[in-house]
Design an enzyme around this catalytic site. Structure first.
Site, PDB file in Angstrom:
ATOM      1  CE  LYS A  18       0.833   1.215   4.501  1.00 32.69           C
ATOM      2  NZ  LYS A  18       1.530   2.469   4.940  1.00 32.69           N
ATOM      3  CG  ASP A 143      -0.793   0.155   8.156  1.00 29.48           C
ATOM      4  OD1 ASP A 143      -1.531   1.108   8.497  1.00 29.48           O
ATOM      5  OD2 ASP A 143       0.400   0.294   7.851  1.00 29.48           O
TER       6      ASP A 143
END
Length: 283
Positions: A18, A143
């Protein structure tokens, strides 16, 4: 068979990295956790993970990552958490091909943990829903829920409060400096901005000034990150992802990104990637 090679009948999954396209620190909880707002996008940089289910109940990672004890590896911890939570007696053999750089702010460990939860939920036939998986994921790291969420998102809280956001297709050149940034050190730094103004859902087209509230502190503390930043700054306005160390530059076309990548990759650990609208697990 060499245990470093996946079993021929193992199930294969991709774990994408990401980028934080925007990251603001808007406050702090009583327990010391910082409250964040961030825009996440998945990118076409992947770890690969293979799973072979066993009936012995053992959880074994055959490809431990250098410097990380197997019992501390997020893949193993995720499998153990899911096993404890559900009471299943099944086990799993895991093989991991690590391509996402460690300590780069690209979420590699969290990406792997999320795929372990999602894949084993399917392969162990546990039938947990996405909400239940998200609740497990946050126990492994802030996350992890984003990767289970599986699409571009505006995140609040410590990263677990997620709303979908539509982002245009983009390409990115990323440089990973030869340094590991200590997230606790950055969060504890006296110069860190901790009072950015909270926002309603941002509009990608209307936003003019993406930023990362950790960036100035990291650039001051880690000269190698500053070098990478300055290299990309010759071609645009780069930004750091997460708490670093990776620095990225966005492009509207693959050709433009590839042209810059061709200029920097020979001297730096660099990647040319595209954004992903949806996690491969859900495709």
């Amino acid at each position: 068979m060499n245990n470093l090679q996946p079993a021929a009948d193992a199930h294969h999954f991709l774990a994408p990295a990401k980028l934080n396209l925007d990251l603001r620190i808007v406050g702090r909880r009583a327990d010391g956790y910082h409250l964040l707002e961030s825009i996440f996008t998945l990118i076409t940089l992947y770890d690969q993970i293979w799973f072979k289910i066993n009936r012995t109940g053992s959880i074994k990672l055959h490809t431990p990552v250098a410097g990380i004890e197997p019992e501390e590896d997020l893949c193993v911890r995720a499998a153990q958490l899911l096993r404890r939570h559900t009471g299943t007696r099944l086990g799993v053999d895991i093989w991991l091909d690590k391509q996402i750089p460690i300590g780069g702010g690209l979420g590699g460990g969290s990406a792997d943990a999320a795929v372990v939860l999602m894949a084993l939920n399917r392969l162990w036939q546990l039938e947990l829903n996405k909400t239940q998986l998200l609740q497990l994921g946050v126990q492994l790291g802030a996350d992890v829920p984003f990767f289970i969420f599986g699409q571009s998102a505006f995140a609040r809280g410590i990263g677990e409060d997620l709303s979908p956001i539509i982002l245009p297709k983009q390409w990115y050149v990323i440089i990973k400096p030869p340094v590991h940034v200590s997230t606790p050190k950055i969060f504890a730094h006296k110069d860190l901005t901790r009072d950015s103004k909270p926002r309603i859902m941002p509009d990608f087209q209307a936003e003019q000034h993406w930023r990362n509230d950790m960036q100035s502190v990291v650039l001051a503390e880690y000269p190698a990150v500053k070098v990478a930043f300055d290299v990309l700054a010759e071609y645009g306005s780069p930004m750091m992802s997460g708490s670093g160390a990776c620095v990225f530059l966005p492009f509207d076309s693959e050709n433009a990104a590839q042209a810059v990548y061709n200029k920097v990759f020979y001297a730096h650990q660099a990647y040319c990637v595209a954004s992903l609208a949806k996690h491969p697990f859900y495709q």
